[in-house]
Design a protein around this motif. Sequence first.
Motif, PDB file in Angstrom:
ATOM      1  N   LEU A 222       0.841  -1.191   0.000  1.00 43.04           N
ATOM      2  CA  LEU A 222       0.000   0.000   0.000  1.00 43.04           C
ATOM      3  C   LEU A 222       0.883   1.251   0.000  1.00 43.04           C
ATOM      4  CD1 LEU A 222      -2.655  -1.110   2.639  1.00 43.04           C
ATOM      5  CD2 LEU A 222      -3.042  -0.792   0.189  1.00 43.04           C
ATOM      6  N   PRO A 223       0.643   2.212  -0.889  1.00 46.53           N
ATOM      7  CA  PRO A 223       1.490   3.414  -0.943  1.00 46.53           C
ATOM      8  C   PRO A 223       1.602   4.144   0.389  1.00 46.53           C
ATOM      9  CG  PRO A 223       0.116   3.292  -2.885  1.00 46.53           C
ATOM     10  CD  PRO A 223      -0.347   2.191  -1.973  1.00 46.53           C
ATOM     11  N   ALA A 224       0.498   4.198   1.159  1.00 44.86           N
ATOM     12  CA  ALA A 224       0.514   4.923   2.436  1.00 44.86           C
ATOM     13  C   ALA A 224       1.394   4.241   3.473  1.00 44.86           C
ATOM     14  CB  ALA A 224      -0.911   5.066   2.976  1.00 44.86           C
ATOM     15  N   TYR A 225       1.811   2.992   3.216  1.00 45.48           N
ATOM     16  CA  TYR A 225       2.670   2.253   4.154  1.00 45.48           C
ATOM     17  C   TYR A 225       3.998   1.878   3.495  1.00 45.48           C
ATOM     18  CZ  TYR A 225      -1.628   2.063   6.805  1.00 45.48           C
ATOM     19  OH  TYR A 225      -2.768   2.424   7.489  1.00 45.48           O
ATOM     20  N   THR A 226       4.356   2.620   2.460  1.00 41.81           N
ATOM     21  CA  THR A 226       5.614   2.411   1.750  1.00 41.81           C
ATOM     22  C   THR A 226       6.639   3.425   2.239  1.00 41.81           C
ATOM     23  OG1 THR A 226       4.460   1.571  -0.210  1.00 41.81           O
ATOM     24  CG2 THR A 226       6.717   2.343  -0.514  1.00 41.81           C
ATOM     25  N   ALA A 227       7.801   2.958   2.633  1.00 39.91           N
ATOM     26  CA  ALA A 227       8.849   3.856   3.123  1.00 39.91           C
ATOM     27  C   ALA A 227       9.321   4.778   2.002  1.00 39.91           C
ATOM     28  CB  ALA A 227      10.025   3.039   3.662  1.00 39.91           C
ATOM     29  N   PRO A 228       9.696   6.024   2.328  1.00 44.30           N
ATOM     30  CA  PRO A 228      10.096   6.980   1.275  1.00 44.30           C
ATOM     31  C   PRO A 228      11.268   6.494   0.436  1.00 44.30           C
ATOM     32  CG  PRO A 228      10.602   7.810   3.490  1.00 44.30           C
ATOM     33  CD  PRO A 228       9.729   6.631   3.662  1.00 44.30           C
ATOM     34  N   ARG A 277       6.907  13.927   0.732  1.00 44.71           N
ATOM     35  CA  ARG A 277       6.908  15.264   1.334  1.00 44.71           C
ATOM     36  C   ARG A 277       6.666  15.212   2.840  1.00 44.71           C
ATOM     37  NH1 ARG A 277       3.146  18.431  -3.207  1.00 44.71           N
ATOM     38  NH2 ARG A 277       4.681  18.327  -4.913  1.00 44.71           N
ATOM     39  N   ASN A 278       6.492  14.012   3.364  1.00 43.36           N
ATOM     40  CA  ASN A 278       6.282  13.802   4.796  1.00 43.36           C
ATOM     41  C   ASN A 278       5.044  14.537   5.304  1.00 43.36           C
ATOM     42  OD1 ASN A 278       6.956  12.570   7.218  1.00 43.36           O
ATOM     43  ND2 ASN A 278       8.198  14.291   7.919  1.00 43.36           N
ATOM     44  N   GLN A 279       3.964  14.443   4.552  1.00 41.16           N
ATOM     45  CA  GLN A 279       2.710  15.144   4.899  1.00 41.16           C
ATOM     46  C   GLN A 279       1.835  14.232   5.760  1.00 41.16           C
ATOM     47  OE1 GLN A 279       1.443  16.075   0.866  1.00 41.16           O
ATOM     48  NE2 GLN A 279       2.310  18.138   1.004  1.00 41.16           N
ATOM     49  N   ARG A 280       2.340  13.893   6.939  1.00 41.87           N
ATOM     50  CA  ARG A 280       1.587  13.043   7.860  1.00 41.87           C
ATOM     51  C   ARG A 280       0.519  13.847   8.589  1.00 41.87           C
ATOM     52  NH1 ARG A 280       6.923  11.619   9.788  1.00 41.87           N
ATOM     53  NH2 ARG A 280       6.394  12.855  11.617  1.00 41.87           N
ATOM     54  N   LEU A 297       7.640   8.555  16.403  1.00 38.28           N
ATOM     55  CA  LEU A 297       8.209   9.622  15.584  1.00 38.28           C
ATOM     56  C   LEU A 297       9.627   9.287  15.134  1.00 38.28           C
ATOM     57  CD1 LEU A 297       6.855  12.693  17.575  1.00 38.28           C
ATOM     58  CD2 LEU A 297       6.260  12.066  15.224  1.00 38.28           C
ATOM     59  N   GLN A 298      10.390   8.639  15.998  1.00 37.29           N
ATOM     60  CA  GLN A 298      11.727   8.227  15.591  1.00 37.29           C
ATOM     61  C   GLN A 298      11.646   7.178  14.481  1.00 37.29           C
ATOM     62  OE1 GLN A 298      14.158   6.423  18.659  1.00 37.29           O
ATOM     63  NE2 GLN A 298      15.855   6.033  17.255  1.00 37.29           N
ATOM     64  N   ALA A 299      10.716   6.249  14.613  1.00 35.20           N
ATOM     65  CA  ALA A 299      10.611   5.155  13.641  1.00 35.20           C
ATOM     66  C   ALA A 299      10.191   5.652  12.256  1.00 35.20           C
ATOM     67  CB  ALA A 299       9.626   4.105  14.142  1.00 35.20           C
ATOM     68  N   VAL A 300       9.374   6.722  12.192  1.00 33.33           N
ATOM     69  CA  VAL A 300       8.891   7.203  10.894  1.00 33.33           C
ATOM     70  C   VAL A 300       9.708   8.384  10.387  1.00 33.33           C
ATOM     71  CG1 VAL A 300       6.550   6.377  11.306  1.00 33.33           C
ATOM     72  CG2 VAL A 300       7.156   8.723  11.958  1.00 33.33           C
ATOM     73  N   ASN A 301      10.881   8.577  10.918  1.00 32.06           N
ATOM     74  CA  ASN A 301      11.750   9.658  10.445  1.00 32.06           C
ATOM     75  C   ASN A 301      12.057   9.461   8.958  1.00 32.06           C
ATOM     76  OD1 ASN A 301      14.269  11.314   9.998  1.00 32.06           O
ATOM     77  ND2 ASN A 301      13.947  11.723  12.173  1.00 32.06           N
ATOM     78  N   GLN A 302      12.008  10.538   8.203  1.00 29.69           N
ATOM     79  CA  GLN A 302      12.296  10.445   6.766  1.00 29.69           C
ATOM     80  C   GLN A 302      13.719   9.974   6.498  1.00 29.69           C
ATOM     81  OE1 GLN A 302       9.136  10.559   5.304  1.00 29.69           O
ATOM     82  NE2 GLN A 302       9.994  11.854   3.708  1.00 29.69           N
ATOM     83  N   GLN A 303      14.632  10.345   7.390  1.00 34.05           N
ATOM     84  CA  GLN A 303      16.026   9.946   7.236  1.00 34.05           C
ATOM     85  C   GLN A 303      16.240   8.578   7.863  1.00 34.05           C
ATOM     86  OE1 GLN A 303      18.146  11.804   5.398  1.00 34.05           O
ATOM     87  NE2 GLN A 303      16.367  13.129   5.052  1.00 34.05           N
ATOM     88  N   ILE A 304      16.597   7.603   7.057  1.00 32.44           N
ATOM     89  CA  ILE A 304      16.699   6.223   7.521  1.00 32.44           C
ATOM     90  C   ILE A 304      17.719   6.066   8.641  1.00 32.44           C
ATOM     91  CG2 ILE A 304      18.415   5.556   5.769  1.00 32.44           C
ATOM     92  CD1 ILE A 304      16.871   2.896   5.515  1.00 32.44           C
ATOM     93  N   ALA A 305      18.766   6.877   8.639  1.00 31.45           N
ATOM     94  CA  ALA A 305      19.817   6.764   9.650  1.00 31.45           C
ATOM     95  C   ALA A 305      19.352   7.191  11.031  1.00 31.45           C
ATOM     96  CB  ALA A 305      21.028   7.597   9.232  1.00 31.45           C
ATOM     97  N   HIS A 306      18.249   7.949  11.125  1.00 32.60           N
ATOM     98  CA  HIS A 306      17.759   8.454  12.404  1.00 32.60           C
ATOM     99  C   HIS A 306      16.731   7.532  13.063  1.00 32.60           C
ATOM    100  CE1 HIS A 306      18.874  12.793  10.960  1.00 32.60           C
ATOM    101  NE2 HIS A 306      19.929  12.063  11.282  1.00 32.60           N
ATOM    102  N   ARG A 307      16.357   6.454  12.389  1.00 35.03           N
ATOM    103  CA  ARG A 307      15.390   5.514  12.958  1.00 35.03           C
ATOM    104  C   ARG A 307      16.082   4.528  13.893  1.00 35.03           C
ATOM    105  NH1 ARG A 307      13.226   3.963   6.971  1.00 35.03           N
ATOM    106  NH2 ARG A 307      12.657   6.077   6.321  1.00 35.03           N
ATOM    107  N   GLN A 308      15.276   3.751  14.623  1.00 40.65           N
ATOM    108  CA  GLN A 308      15.832   2.673  15.433  1.00 40.65           C
ATOM    109  C   GLN A 308      16.614   1.721  14.526  1.00 40.65           C
ATOM    110  OE1 GLN A 308      12.717   3.771  15.566  1.00 40.65           O
ATOM    111  NE2 GLN A 308      11.949   3.875  17.660  1.00 40.65           N
TER     112      GLN A 308
END
Length: 363
Positions: A222-228, A277-280, A297-308
């Motif tokens: 599903l696009p809404a659950y696809t990582a950027p 565009r991170n329009q959550r 919020l950490q898990a859905v960070n646009q930058q992959i390096a900032h997630r768990q």
Amino acid sequence: MKQVCLLCERTSSDGNLYCQEVYCPAEMSPNILGYGEWLGDIEIVKPVMVLRSSVLYEATHQNNKVFMKVAHPGKENKERLKREAEFLSQMQLRREQNKYLPVLLPPYVGTTTKADPFGKTMLKEHLLYFYLFEHFEGEPLRDILMKNPQLWINHIGWLLISLASAVAFIHSKGIYHLGLSPESVLVRFDDEPNVPRILLFDLGIASDAAHIQQSWYPFGALPAYTAPELVNLQAFRPDYRTDVYGLGLVLYELLVGEPAFTFKLHSDTEVYRAVQRNQRVRMNRVEDVKAVADIALQAVNQQIAHRQQDARVMAQQLMAYFGPVPGEKKSRWPSLKQILLVVAALLTIAFLLALAVSLGNFF
């Protein structure tokens, strides 16, 4: 049997499904079976969840209640289901079955999951691929959220700990999901203790790192659950933190009471644009459960390096707040297996006694 659109969810019972939305090829939609219809020797009870790549049915096989997962027509859907079934088969052969994953069953009478992890059958002009697994008393998380969009916070925590544990297990085997959503999970609520129990019945892309480029196809998630990072696959490098993003989206949705990205009545292109565009929707749980909101919020960070770092780390963060998931209450009644063992032992003793008596009379 009815035709169900995977995009706009319109249905048609006569196989002539059309949609006025230009982005929606409704006439290409798969046929979904209904109550009392058959696939081979498997009788359909009801469709439980229609995914973009497959449909999950409750069914009966040889008088046993089971779940059947059937891939939609198309090579990509077929290969995805085969990877799922083969992975589950391997885990069972190695005795590494995980309690949060399906227990595979033979697709035909007289075969095994080792020889045949999945089956094939014809429906009209289509050769369909399917596999069977043990029945689980529960319903899709999506259906639960339609009735109650905001669950009790402890239920949210325990549910996500279980889901993260399931994802951590498949990661430990080198497998990526890349399509986590409330549609992927079955949930039941036990009474004593009052705890949600999950089954991750959809393993997503079910691919290892070496084959992700060949295995991934956008329509399968599903696009809404696809990582950027998956929107532009050319720049994607396999990373377990992509599945952390999926876990984060589910947690985010459970906290705010609606999907992080609005997708109903929107085309895939519009939803992908919102993801990039991170329009959550706004996170509104910043006071009562701020620590849990921060994990999401950490898990859905646009930058992959900032997630768990991975699903295991996210599960540990949640357990630090909620504690471990309470265990299931043990039944005071013996299990069916134990009863059968006792019956077999009693029959053996009775046979030996009868044999001894008959031999005594003979001599």
